[in-house]
Design an enzyme around this catalytic site. Sequence first.
Site, PDB file in Angstrom:
ATOM      1  N   GLY A  39     -81.655  78.570 -14.134  1.00 45.50           N
ATOM      2  CA  GLY A  39     -81.045  79.408 -13.122  1.00 45.50           C
ATOM      3  C   GLY A  39     -79.616  79.730 -13.498  1.00 45.50           C
ATOM      4  O   GLY A  39     -79.143  79.381 -14.588  1.00 45.50           O
ATOM      5  N   MET A  41     -76.866  78.509 -12.447  1.00 41.77           N
ATOM      6  CA  MET A  41     -75.926  77.397 -12.550  1.00 41.77           C
ATOM      7  C   MET A  41     -76.289  76.383 -13.618  1.00 41.77           C
ATOM      8  O   MET A  41     -75.470  75.569 -13.995  1.00 41.77           O
ATOM      9  CB  MET A  41     -75.825  76.685 -11.195  1.00 41.77           C
ATOM     10  CG  MET A  41     -75.017  77.446 -10.158  1.00 41.77           C
ATOM     11  SD  MET A  41     -73.337  77.802 -10.711  1.00 41.77           S
ATOM     12  CE  MET A  41     -72.720  76.154 -10.955  1.00 41.77           C
ATOM     13  N   GLY A  42     -77.531  76.389 -14.109  1.00 42.03           N
ATOM     14  CA  GLY A  42     -77.868  75.389 -15.105  1.00 42.03           C
ATOM     15  C   GLY A  42     -79.323  75.398 -15.511  1.00 42.03           C
ATOM     16  O   GLY A  42     -80.135  76.176 -15.015  1.00 42.03           O
ATOM     17  N   ASP A 156     -78.477  74.823   2.386  1.00 40.46           N
ATOM     18  CA  ASP A 156     -79.500  75.677   1.789  1.00 40.46           C
ATOM     19  C   ASP A 156     -80.880  75.046   1.956  1.00 40.46           C
ATOM     20  O   ASP A 156     -81.659  74.948   1.008  1.00 40.46           O
ATOM     21  CB  ASP A 156     -79.209  75.926   0.309  1.00 40.46           C
ATOM     22  CG  ASP A 156     -79.947  77.158  -0.221  1.00 40.46           C
ATOM     23  OD1 ASP A 156     -80.362  77.999   0.598  1.00 40.46           O
ATOM     24  OD2 ASP A 156     -80.110  77.269  -1.453  1.00 40.46           O
TER      25      ASP A 156
END
Length: 522
Positions: A39, A41-42, A156
């Site tokens: 994704g 972010m990582g 989230d």
Amino acid sequence: MREHVISADGDHQAATYPQRGSGRLIAGRYLLLDVLGRGGMGTVWRADDQLLDRPVAVKELHILTQGDEEHRIRLGRAVREARAVARVPHPHVVGVHDLVESEDRLWIVMELVEGPSLAHHIAATGPLTSRHTAALGLQLLEALEAVHAAGTLHRDVKPANVLLRRDGDAVLTDFGIAALDDGEFLTTTGELIGSLEFMAPERVTGAEVGPASDLWSLGATLATVCGGQSPFRRPARLATLFAVAYEEPVLPERLGRLRPVVEALLRKSPGERPSAVGAHFALQRIAAGEEDIGPLSPPTVRGHRPSASAAVADAMTGDRASLTPAGEPIPTAQHTLLLKPPPREPRSRRPRRPKRLWWALAGTTVLAAGVNGALYFTGVLLKEAQETTTTSQVVVRSTTGWQQATGASVRRGDRITLRFSSGEWTVDRQNMPMTGATGYDAVTDKSLDGAKNCKVKPAAPFGVLLARLVGERETPVHTVGRKLTFRATGDGPLQLGINDAEKCTKDNTGTLTVQVSVTHQP
């Protein structure tokens, strides 16, 4: 090899990852094996902890440890994220084992959960029953209580961020946008962090965010898992944001006894939502198969609360259809936790700053201008100060004909809004299933053609909720369904009833609760 995974930002996707058997050794201890997800972010790897000889999930953050100020800020958030999750030891919160720096970047070592995400599970096998959903909701609620007790917000909660262990238990994952409760808002310029349709209204409008915001997201998650669709998803991002902030949720009839809990959790005002304790007891009763869920307010004495894991086991045993169509155990596709940027560290006592989303939305959907502009031009935002609205709850019986909506005094020009709240009824308790305010579907209604002379409104299905204003000259009958707003063309009492003539109601059963709002014009 093509497999279903959860991305490193928590979204389910199908992707092909060729990097198997990497052989890279991180921090002299963690051997990377294959990629589980990617994704923004990582990247998340399946790995082997060679020191303790156990499988783990390792998240490679796309943040260099050496870099400019922006990199250092993101690195600090990642460290705080790991610390926030690691200090919440709970069976339904994913475990964080280690945080290491290697190859000029940061790596978070986590528990490897051998199971699919809840989003993947319902996509593969269909929506869950209300009992099974309530049982999983209990586990997530307990996880959120532990997170909140540690001073952290998840921010989230959604089906893609819930993993299912092999025994069916739920694990809350992805604390990527979790924020320590210190008044900070974790966004970067032009970026709104979180999934729009599961984002609480106060986050959308830039108001104060707290534990009740996570409970709202839990309500949206339960509605999606049991109902088969998100209650606020719209074709466009701005339309979704508008729906979250100002529109009523679209909830299907299949929610059953779960509906009152979901509706309470999805109230727009955080102060009107039930407490975690109140929601817990209601979900507990639904998971146990009890008919009466009781009040949604917290009891005076907390008392003993049975294990939420036991509730899942009971619900799954009591209704095998909640697993897979063939009655098989939950799939064991291998997935793992994926984290996003972390919260800020707690600071010394200081006044809390208002949390504002307007600037964060400027680079994506320009929410402030779009939503408030739309409200202005549709006449919703600016109302006449002289208007007064009275609201009451009315119980409508299926065994009686037209019933007056108590306390609803109507004058010509008033705006009347009717909203279905809860309940079920049937026009034939021996032969017909229960239905809600929208009445029977076309096929079922067609099967009752032999009794169509019993309909109050021939063009509408049996069982639909109806309304009429007796003072109107022609007394038209309105089909209410789940919601109806209309103007009164005369003075007189408002009446509600089932679409089944009074002469035919002797074999009916059930009631509906309806919210009646009358706005008097100046």
